[in-house]
Design a protein around this motif. Structure first.
Motif, PDB file in Angstrom:
ATOM      1  N   MET A 173     107.312   3.459  49.263  1.00 25.52           N
ATOM      2  CA  MET A 173     108.481   2.564  49.259  1.00 25.52           C
ATOM      3  C   MET A 173     108.520   1.893  47.889  1.00 25.52           C
ATOM      4  O   MET A 173     107.492   1.385  47.415  1.00 25.52           O
ATOM      5  N   ILE A 174     109.690   1.893  47.255  1.00 23.19           N
ATOM      6  CA  ILE A 174     109.786   1.263  45.937  1.00 23.19           C
ATOM      7  C   ILE A 174     110.713   0.044  45.993  1.00 23.19           C
ATOM      8  O   ILE A 174     111.564  -0.072  46.876  1.00 23.19           O
ATOM      9  N   GLY A 175     110.544  -0.850  45.030  1.00 26.49           N
ATOM     10  CA  GLY A 175     111.405  -2.026  44.923  1.00 26.49           C
ATOM     11  C   GLY A 175     111.622  -2.369  43.458  1.00 26.49           C
ATOM     12  O   GLY A 175     110.860  -1.932  42.585  1.00 26.49           O
ATOM     13  N   ILE A 176     112.659  -3.118  43.179  1.00 29.96           N
ATOM     14  CA  ILE A 176     112.981  -3.474  41.791  1.00 29.96           C
ATOM     15  C   ILE A 176     113.490  -4.904  41.730  1.00 29.96           C
ATOM     16  O   ILE A 176     114.127  -5.391  42.665  1.00 29.96           O
ATOM     17  N   ASP A 177     113.215  -5.554  40.599  1.00 32.33           N
ATOM     18  CA  ASP A 177     113.743  -6.901  40.364  1.00 32.33           C
ATOM     19  C   ASP A 177     113.978  -7.053  38.866  1.00 32.33           C
ATOM     20  O   ASP A 177     113.037  -7.267  38.104  1.00 32.33           O
ATOM     21  N   LEU A 178     115.219  -6.894  38.446  1.00 28.76           N
ATOM     22  CA  LEU A 178     115.552  -7.086  37.028  1.00 28.76           C
ATOM     23  C   LEU A 178     116.006  -8.522  36.808  1.00 28.76           C
ATOM     24  O   LEU A 178     116.709  -9.096  37.648  1.00 28.76           O
ATOM     25  N   ARG A 179     115.613  -9.087  35.672  1.00 28.16           N
ATOM     26  CA  ARG A 179     116.112 -10.420  35.311  1.00 28.16           C
ATOM     27  C   ARG A 179     117.610 -10.315  35.000  1.00 28.16           C
ATOM     28  O   ARG A 179     118.094  -9.240  34.642  1.00 28.16           O
ATOM     29  N   PRO A 180     118.328 -11.424  35.122  1.00 24.51           N
ATOM     30  CA  PRO A 180     119.790 -11.372  34.925  1.00 24.51           C
ATOM     31  C   PRO A 180     120.197 -10.686  33.619  1.00 24.51           C
ATOM     32  O   PRO A 180     121.152  -9.903  33.602  1.00 24.51           O
ATOM     33  N   GLU A 181     119.452 -10.929  32.527  1.00 27.67           N
ATOM     34  CA  GLU A 181     119.866 -10.333  31.250  1.00 27.67           C
ATOM     35  C   GLU A 181     119.637  -8.814  31.207  1.00 27.67           C
ATOM     36  O   GLU A 181     120.146  -8.135  30.315  1.00 27.67           O
ATOM     37  N   GLY A 182     118.860  -8.299  32.161  1.00 32.32           N
ATOM     38  CA  GLY A 182     118.610  -6.850  32.189  1.00 32.32           C
ATOM     39  C   GLY A 182     119.572  -6.097  33.093  1.00 32.32           C
ATOM     40  O   GLY A 182     119.493  -4.869  33.191  1.00 32.32           O
ATOM     41  N   ARG A 183     120.444  -6.816  33.749  1.00 31.48           N
ATOM     42  CA  ARG A 183     121.331  -6.180  34.724  1.00 31.48           C
ATOM     43  C   ARG A 183     122.639  -5.706  34.089  1.00 31.48           C
ATOM     44  O   ARG A 183     122.980  -6.100  32.989  1.00 31.48           O
ATOM     45  N   GLY A 184     123.355  -4.864  34.817  1.00 31.30           N
ATOM     46  CA  GLY A 184     124.693  -4.455  34.398  1.00 31.30           C
ATOM     47  C   GLY A 184     124.720  -3.459  33.260  1.00 31.30           C
ATOM     48  O   GLY A 184     125.749  -3.253  32.630  1.00 31.30           O
ATOM     49  N   GLN A 185     123.585  -2.804  32.981  1.00 26.66           N
ATOM     50  CA  GLN A 185     123.526  -1.848  31.863  1.00 26.66           C
ATOM     51  C   GLN A 185     122.943  -0.506  32.285  1.00 26.66           C
ATOM     52  O   GLN A 185     122.555   0.306  31.456  1.00 26.66           O
ATOM     53  N   GLY A 186     122.846  -0.310  33.600  1.00 24.95           N
ATOM     54  CA  GLY A 186     122.340   0.963  34.094  1.00 24.95           C
ATOM     55  C   GLY A 186     120.825   1.080  34.093  1.00 24.95           C
ATOM     56  O   GLY A 186     120.282   2.132  34.444  1.00 24.95           O
ATOM     57  N   TYR A 187     120.124   0.021  33.720  1.00 20.04           N
ATOM     58  CA  TYR A 187     118.657   0.106  33.678  1.00 20.04           C
ATOM     59  C   TYR A 187     118.050   0.236  35.077  1.00 20.04           C
ATOM     60  O   TYR A 187     116.981   0.826  35.241  1.00 20.04           O
ATOM     61  N   GLY A 188     118.737  -0.334  36.088  1.00 20.54           N
ATOM     62  CA  GLY A 188     118.194  -0.275  37.449  1.00 20.54           C
ATOM     63  C   GLY A 188     118.043   1.156  37.931  1.00 20.54           C
ATOM     64  O   GLY A 188     117.011   1.525  38.505  1.00 20.54           O
ATOM     65  N   ALA A 189     119.058   1.962  37.699  1.00 18.12           N
ATOM     66  CA  ALA A 189     118.989   3.376  38.107  1.00 18.12           C
ATOM     67  C   ALA A 189     117.912   4.108  37.315  1.00 18.12           C
ATOM     68  O   ALA A 189     117.112   4.863  37.875  1.00 18.12           O
ATOM     69  N   GLU A 190     117.875   3.867  36.006  1.00 17.71           N
ATOM     70  CA  GLU A 190     116.898   4.584  35.164  1.00 17.71           C
ATOM     71  C   GLU A 190     115.461   4.226  35.543  1.00 17.71           C
ATOM     72  O   GLU A 190     114.589   5.090  35.606  1.00 17.71           O
ATOM     73  N   ALA A 191     115.225   2.938  35.773  1.00 20.03           N
ATOM     74  CA  ALA A 191     113.857   2.505  36.090  1.00 20.03           C
ATOM     75  C   ALA A 191     113.404   3.095  37.430  1.00 20.03           C
ATOM     76  O   ALA A 191     112.256   3.541  37.571  1.00 20.03           O
ATOM     77  N   GLN A 192     114.316   3.128  38.409  1.00 24.92           N
ATOM     78  CA  GLN A 192     113.927   3.653  39.721  1.00 24.92           C
ATOM     79  C   GLN A 192     113.781   5.173  39.678  1.00 24.92           C
ATOM     80  O   GLN A 192     112.944   5.744  40.364  1.00 24.92           O
ATOM     81  N   ARG A 193     114.572   5.839  38.864  1.00 23.43           N
ATOM     82  CA  ARG A 193     114.387   7.289  38.689  1.00 23.43           C
ATOM     83  C   ARG A 193     113.028   7.567  38.039  1.00 23.43           C
ATOM     84  O   ARG A 193     112.292   8.454  38.469  1.00 23.43           O
ATOM     85  N   LEU A 194     112.711   6.794  36.996  1.00 25.62           N
ATOM     86  CA  LEU A 194     111.424   6.982  36.319  1.00 25.62           C
ATOM     87  C   LEU A 194     110.264   6.776  37.294  1.00 25.62           C
ATOM     88  O   LEU A 194     109.300   7.554  37.303  1.00 25.62           O
ATOM     89  N   LEU A 195     110.354   5.725  38.108  1.00 27.67           N
ATOM     90  CA  LEU A 195     109.257   5.433  39.031  1.00 27.67           C
ATOM     91  C   LEU A 195     109.122   6.544  40.083  1.00 27.67           C
ATOM     92  O   LEU A 195     108.013   7.013  40.360  1.00 27.67           O
ATOM     93  N   ALA A 196     110.253   6.983  40.654  1.00 30.42           N
ATOM     94  CA  ALA A 196     110.190   8.035  41.673  1.00 30.42           C
ATOM     95  C   ALA A 196     109.644   9.326  41.064  1.00 30.42           C
ATOM     96  O   ALA A 196     108.762   9.981  41.656  1.00 30.42           O
TER      97      ALA A 196
END
Ligand SMILES: CC(C)(COP(=O)(O)OP(=O)(O)OC[C@H]1O[C@@H](n2cnc3c(N)ncnc32)[C@H](O)[C@@H]1OP(=O)(O)O)[C@@H](O)C(=O)NCCC(=O)NCCS
Length: 193
Positions: free
Chosen positions: A103-126
């Motif tokens: 099971m994976i989870g993510i928590d980006l700080r506000p300044e890291g959001r809205g730039q597609g990093y969430g998808a990339e980070a979760q793809r990298l982890l998976a």
């Protein structure tokens, strides 16, 4: 210490035990956010706090990870410090080792959001979990109203499976969760395409 996974924009790096106080102060959970479970303001996001607690005293590498869980910084290449964390922990669907998933989870700080990093980070982890373990399944759950995370997971190659009704108690109420997963053979198809 082995290098964490990376792509052209991001790298994931295991949080060290020495960095746990930073995780707790600068990356404390966001009041009212999807990761706010009423924990003290000095605690890390719930999943990361769990990793800190679970790994206490058994960290030969000095990193916040053991065979059950781990927590990594999400860092933008070229500097600027971490923009958040990703976390994984083992989930069992039977008593045998083959029935273990992540099971994976993510928590980006506000300044890291809205730039597609969430998808990339979760793809990298998976991808990394499939490459470094024998698990057949990596999954994630998110609040049914967390549309940014739902979309990020889909972009990271996850498939929406269904709804866990009234599963999570947060902010004084029960919330429905959406379940997403990626399977090993799907991951291989993505890499080949
Ligand atoms: C949720 C999170 C991981 C998303 O990552 P992100 O990189 O910030 O995601 P983005 O803002 O780039 O949005 C991803 C996609 O969702 C879409 N989206 C964002 N907010 C949306 C909304 N309110 N409604 C509909 N779509 C939305 C974006 O347009 C984008 O779509 P696209 O990929 O088609 O361009 C990140 O914002 C985060 O860590 N938030 C705080 C903690 C959290 O909620 N963690 C998950 C708990 S399970």
């Amino acid at each position: 210490m082995e290098e964490g996974p990376r792509n052209e924009r991001l790298r994931l790096r295991f949080v060290t035990r020495a960095e746990a106080p930073i995780l707790r102060s600068r990356y404390a959970h966001e009041p009212g956010g999807f990761n706010d479970f009423g924990q003290a303001a000095t605690e890390a996001p719930a999943a990361a706090e769990h990793a800190i607690q679970a790994s206490r005293g058994q960290l030969p590498s000095g990193e916040l990870r053991d065979e059950h869980s781990g927590v990594l910084w999400v860092e933008v290449l070229g500097g600027g410090g971490p923009i958040g964390t990703v976390e994984y922990h083992r989930v069992m669907y039977g008593p045998n080792a083959e029935s273990a998933g992540w099971m994976i989870g993510i928590d980006l700080r506000p300044e890291g959001r809205g730039q597609g990093y969430g998808a990339e980070a979760q793809r990298l982890l998976a991808d990394w979990l499939f490459q470094t373990t024998s698990a057949n399944r990596v999954e994630a759950q998110t609040d049914i109203d967390n549309l940014a995370e739902a979309r990020a997971l889909e972009t990271a190659g996850f498939t929406r499976e269904g709804v866990l009704r009234g599963a999570q108690f947060r902010a004084g109420a029960y919330h429905d969760l959406v379940v997403y997963s990626r399977l090993r053979d799907e991951s291989e198809k993505i890499e080949r395409s």
